[in-house]
Design a protein around this motif. Structure first.
Motif, mmCIF file in Angstrom:
data_model
loop_
_atom_site.group_PDB
_atom_site.id
_atom_site.type_symbol
_atom_site.label_atom_id
_atom_site.label_comp_id
_atom_site.label_asym_id
_atom_site.label_seq_id
_atom_site.Cartn_x
_atom_site.Cartn_y
_atom_site.Cartn_z
ATOM 1 N N LEU A 138 0.831 -1.191 0.000
ATOM 2 C CA LEU A 138 0.000 0.000 0.000
ATOM 3 C C LEU A 138 0.868 1.243 0.000
ATOM 4 C CD1 LEU A 138 -2.980 0.920 0.163
ATOM 5 C CD2 LEU A 138 -2.706 1.017 2.647
ATOM 6 N N ARG A 139 0.576 2.168 -0.872
ATOM 7 C CA ARG A 139 1.271 3.468 -0.945
ATOM 8 C C ARG A 139 0.301 4.538 -0.452
ATOM 9 N NH1 ARG A 139 1.229 7.062 -5.484
ATOM 10 N NH2 ARG A 139 2.835 8.703 -5.299
ATOM 11 N N ILE A 140 0.616 5.063 0.759
ATOM 12 C CA ILE A 140 -0.241 6.069 1.387
ATOM 13 C C ILE A 140 0.336 7.441 1.077
ATOM 14 C CG2 ILE A 140 -1.292 6.842 3.535
ATOM 15 C CD1 ILE A 140 -0.702 4.073 4.695
ATOM 16 N N VAL A 141 -0.495 8.315 0.540
ATOM 17 C CA VAL A 141 -0.089 9.663 0.155
ATOM 18 C C VAL A 141 -0.949 10.656 0.914
ATOM 19 C CG1 VAL A 141 0.247 11.295 -1.739
ATOM 20 C CG2 VAL A 141 0.586 8.854 -2.131
ATOM 21 N N GLY A 142 -0.277 11.634 1.548
ATOM 22 C CA GLY A 142 -1.015 12.661 2.273
ATOM 23 C C GLY A 142 -0.172 13.886 2.499
ATOM 24 N N THR A 143 -0.790 14.962 2.927
ATOM 25 C CA THR A 143 -0.065 16.213 3.181
ATOM 26 C C THR A 143 0.566 16.176 4.559
ATOM 27 O OG1 THR A 143 -2.112 17.206 4.002
ATOM 28 C CG2 THR A 143 -1.583 17.525 1.676
ATOM 29 N N GLY A 144 1.706 16.851 4.695
ATOM 30 C CA GLY A 144 2.381 16.964 5.978
ATOM 31 C C GLY A 144 1.811 18.087 6.801
ATOM 32 N N ASP A 145 2.536 18.374 7.921
ATOM 33 C CA ASP A 145 2.043 19.428 8.805
ATOM 34 C C ASP A 145 2.543 20.799 8.404
ATOM 35 O OD1 ASP A 145 4.643 18.813 9.340
ATOM 36 O OD2 ASP A 145 4.444 18.963 11.538
ATOM 37 N N LEU A 146 3.424 20.853 7.401
ATOM 38 C CA LEU A 146 3.916 22.135 6.900
ATOM 39 C C LEU A 146 3.291 22.418 5.536
ATOM 40 C CD1 LEU A 146 7.682 21.775 7.848
ATOM 41 C CD2 LEU A 146 5.888 22.959 9.124
ATOM 42 N N ASP A 147 3.302 23.693 5.153
ATOM 43 C CA ASP A 147 2.702 24.079 3.883
ATOM 44 C C ASP A 147 3.460 23.446 2.736
ATOM 45 O OD1 ASP A 147 0.904 25.577 5.290
ATOM 46 O OD2 ASP A 147 2.041 27.461 5.072
ATOM 47 N N GLU A 148 2.715 23.009 1.759
ATOM 48 C CA GLU A 148 3.251 22.444 0.530
ATOM 49 C C GLU A 148 4.184 21.270 0.787
ATOM 50 O OE1 GLU A 148 5.049 25.491 -1.754
ATOM 51 O OE2 GLU A 148 3.190 26.647 -1.999
ATOM 52 N N SER A 149 3.946 20.552 1.847
ATOM 53 C CA SER A 149 4.729 19.333 2.111
ATOM 54 C C SER A 149 3.876 18.115 1.794
ATOM 55 C CB SER A 149 5.201 19.301 3.564
ATOM 56 O OG SER A 149 4.073 19.271 4.444
ATOM 57 N N LEU A 150 4.551 17.047 1.415
ATOM 58 C CA LEU A 150 3.868 15.823 1.013
ATOM 59 C C LEU A 150 4.599 14.640 1.622
ATOM 60 C CD1 LEU A 150 1.539 14.778 -0.813
ATOM 61 C CD2 LEU A 150 3.259 14.439 -2.596
ATOM 62 N N VAL A 151 3.812 13.718 2.184
ATOM 63 C CA VAL A 151 4.379 12.529 2.822
ATOM 64 C C VAL A 151 3.814 11.301 2.137
ATOM 65 C CG1 VAL A 151 4.658 11.235 4.965
ATOM 66 C CG2 VAL A 151 4.627 13.733 5.017
ATOM 67 N N GLU A 152 4.720 10.365 1.824
ATOM 68 C CA GLU A 152 4.314 9.085 1.241
ATOM 69 C C GLU A 152 4.864 7.971 2.116
ATOM 70 O OE1 GLU A 152 5.304 8.581 -2.816
ATOM 71 O OE2 GLU A 152 4.623 10.588 -3.428
ATOM 72 N N ILE A 153 4.013 6.980 2.372
ATOM 73 C CA ILE A 153 4.421 5.821 3.175
ATOM 74 C C ILE A 153 4.183 4.579 2.334
ATOM 75 C CG2 ILE A 153 4.010 4.484 5.264
ATOM 76 C CD1 ILE A 153 3.088 6.994 6.631
ATOM 77 N N LEU A 154 5.171 3.706 2.307
ATOM 78 C CA LEU A 154 5.081 2.430 1.602
ATOM 79 C C LEU A 154 5.059 1.331 2.648
ATOM 80 C CD1 LEU A 154 5.000 1.731 -1.442
ATOM 81 C CD2 LEU A 154 7.399 1.025 -1.233
ATOM 82 N N MET A 155 3.947 0.568 2.699
ATOM 83 C CA MET A 155 3.781 -0.443 3.743
ATOM 84 C C MET A 155 2.937 -1.600 3.211
ATOM 85 S SD MET A 155 0.890 1.334 6.169
ATOM 86 C CE MET A 155 0.756 -0.175 7.125
ATOM 87 N N PRO A 156 2.989 -2.771 3.834
ATOM 88 C CA PRO A 156 2.131 -3.894 3.406
ATOM 89 C C PRO A 156 0.659 -3.599 3.728
ATOM 90 C CG PRO A 156 3.352 -4.486 5.381
ATOM 91 C CD PRO A 156 3.921 -3.170 4.920
ATOM 92 N N GLU A 157 -0.222 -4.087 2.886
ATOM 93 C CA GLU A 157 -1.660 -3.838 3.057
ATOM 94 C C GLU A 157 -2.308 -4.842 3.993
ATOM 95 O OE1 GLU A 157 -5.221 -2.512 0.012
ATOM 96 O OE2 GLU A 157 -4.088 -4.331 -0.462
ATOM 97 N N ALA A 158 -1.634 -5.933 4.280
ATOM 98 C CA ALA A 158 -2.232 -7.009 5.086
ATOM 99 C C ALA A 158 -2.710 -6.548 6.455
ATOM 100 C CB ALA A 158 -1.241 -8.164 5.224
ATOM 101 N N PRO A 159 -1.946 -5.732 7.230
ATOM 102 C CA PRO A 159 -2.461 -5.297 8.536
ATOM 103 C C PRO A 159 -3.762 -4.493 8.422
ATOM 104 C CG PRO A 159 -0.099 -4.947 8.412
ATOM 105 C CD PRO A 159 -0.553 -5.303 7.026
ATOM 106 N N LEU A 160 -3.800 -3.610 7.403
ATOM 107 C CA LEU A 160 -5.031 -2.836 7.211
ATOM 108 C C LEU A 160 -6.200 -3.764 6.888
ATOM 109 C CD1 LEU A 160 -6.699 -0.277 6.795
ATOM 110 C CD2 LEU A 160 -5.777 -0.139 4.470
ATOM 111 N N ARG A 161 -5.995 -4.707 6.014
ATOM 112 C CA ARG A 161 -7.081 -5.620 5.631
ATOM 113 C C ARG A 161 -7.520 -6.468 6.818
ATOM 114 N NH1 ARG A 161 -7.623 -10.761 3.168
ATOM 115 N NH2 ARG A 161 -9.403 -10.831 1.717
ATOM 116 N N ARG A 162 -6.563 -6.915 7.637
ATOM 117 C CA ARG A 162 -6.903 -7.716 8.812
ATOM 118 C C ARG A 162 -7.736 -6.912 9.807
ATOM 119 N NH1 ARG A 162 -2.176 -8.856 9.949
ATOM 120 N NH2 ARG A 162 -1.797 -7.227 11.515
#
Length: 475
Positions: A138-162
């Protein structure tokens, strides 16, 4: 009465089971409608929690000078706490990457963009996660806490599905519990208001059907003012009327049997008196010759009345045997039977087309026609004075899907009393001493054929219209 215990004992069958199933089904349907947004919200919250860890990692990266590098032990601890393989932080056109000491190469990647906050996208993403197979990243994309910042997290989807499956399981259990409790509460309420009264009405109808002459089985209506209360009162009134009608008909049947026996004996007595009057009429005494015709006529009328009552009492409801038959010969036979044809005092005209054919029971329709012709003959014979223009005519025509047969005479017409009681046995006769059975029997025969017998409005005389439906020859 065998159906009554079975209906009453099977409380959770029929309407009860349908009611419970409907309530549970509606509640579960509502839960499904609520479940999808709830599941989407759960997934969004879960992803936001993981994104916060990425934001924390981004802050750590901001706090470290560019000339320094984070130790792998610290980065691995940050990533393991988030359950991620890598974190990417983008700001002002620059990107920073935090990844595990041993990088993981994903085979399948699904993107969850938290910047898309609309409900349809969230629901679709939740369903995609549930239906996806194992092994996806799973590739999670979202904005950071600062202006015009972007955070991406790459993680397995299995925990979310469980976690989503556990959440769904809990929702299902809660929904079933709510459905069961709600269905039971609603059933008890609806059962008290509707099911129990309907069972009571059903039991009463079954019992009354088995013994309609038992007055104790007549329903006692409640004080309800709704539709069920109206149904109870109407059913009680119908049962009371049926009870009275059956008792009255039984009494009439007993009385009719007694009258038939008396009438039979009276007819035999009148027949003997008729034989005696015939002998008396041969005497040469002027007084006897003056009174004998009146005596003979009176006895003939009495015998005819007795015979017609006996015939009506023996009348059986015979189903018509339909078959194609030519109408003109049928009218000729009926006219001869009624003494309308060949009568020197009456001009009879059969104006039925020779090729006109009806589909009917020839014997029964012939009898109905004979009764109508007999009434016409008696009306002409009963009017005062010598009238050489006495005339009876039978016409027939086809109109669309019906055949109309008209029996017409130029007699005095029907008096108002006969019109008011038309087709009523013993009431609708137009002449003194008549029974009115001829018209009653004729209408029963015609109605049994699916037709109708009506008195037409004419300026002079009388006209009866006998209407029969047109049927195919295969009937």
């Amino acid at each position: 009465m065998q159906d009554l215990p079975r209906v009453m004992s099977r409380r959770f069958s029929g309407l009860s089971s349908k009611l419970i199933a409907t309530i549970i089904g509606v509640i579960l349907l509502v839960e499904i409608v609520v479940y999808l947004p709830s599941l989407a919200s759960f997934r969004a919250t879960w992803l936001e929690d993981r994104l916060r860890v990425g934001v924390v990692a981004a802050r750590v990266l901001d706090a470290v000078p560019d000339v320094m590098a984070l130790p792998h032990t610290l980065t691995d601890r940050l990533l393991n706490s988030a359950g991620a393989h890598a974190v990417v932080y983008r700001r002002e056109g620059q990107s920073q990457l935090i990844e595990l000491t041993e990088p993981v190469t994903p085979e399948r990647v699904a993107t969850a963009d938290l910047r898309q906050g609309d409900l349809p996208s969230q629901i679709w993403g939740a369903l995609d996660t549930l239906l996806a197979g194992p092994g996806r990243t799973l590739r999670i994309v979202g904005t950071g806490d600062l202006d015009e910042s972007l955070v991406e997290i790459l993680m397995p989807e299995a925990p979310l599905r469980r976690d989503m499956l556990d959440y769904s399981r809990n929702i299902v259990l809660v929904s079933l519990g709510i459905a069961a409790v709600t269905a039971f509460a609603l059933y008890m309420l609806v059962s008290h208001l509707f099911i129990d009264p309907i069972l009571r009405l059903t039991a009463n109808m079954l019992a009354f059907r088995q013994a309609p002459e038992n007055a104790t089985l007549i329903l006692e209506p409640s004080e309800r003012r709704d539709e069920i209360g109206i149904l109870e009162r109407e059913l009680a009134a119908m049962e009371s009327d049926l009870f009275s009608m059956l008792r009255q008909r039984r009494h009439l049947a007993d009385l009719g049997l007694a009258v038939a026996k008396i009438n039979h004996d009276l007819r035999n007595t009148l027949t003997s008196a008729q034989l005696l009057s015939d002998q008396v009429a041969t005497l040469d005494d002027p007084k006897v010759q003056l009174l004998a015709p009146r005596l003979v006529t009176t006895l003939d009328k009495a015998i005819g009345f007795a015979q017609s009552v006996l015939d009506y009492g023996r009348e059986a409801a015979i189903v018509p045997q339909l078959a194609p038959v030519l109408l003109r010969p049928l009218v000729e036979e009926a006219a001869l039977e009624a003494h309308a044809a060949g009568n020197p005092a009456i001009a009879f005209s059969n104006a039925v087309p020779e090729a006109l054919q009806i589909t009917a029971d020839a014997g029964q329709i012939g009898r109905a026609l004979a009764n109508l012709l007999r009434n016409a003959r008696e009306a002409l014979e009963g009017r005062m004075g010598d009238r050489p223009d006495n005339r009876i005519e039978v016409r027939a025509r086809q109109e669309a899907e019906e055949i109309v047969v008209s029996v017409i005479d130029n007699g005095p017409g029907l008096p108002q009393r006969a019109r008011d009681n038309l087709f009523v046995a013993f009431e609708g006769s137009a002449r003194a001493g008549g029974t009115g059975l001829g018209l009653a029997i004729a209408r029963e025969i015609v109605e049994a054929h699916g037709g109708r017998l009506e008195l037409a409005e004419v300026e002079a005389g009388t006209r009866f219209d006998l209407t029969l439906p047109v049927r195919s020859a295969e009937v």
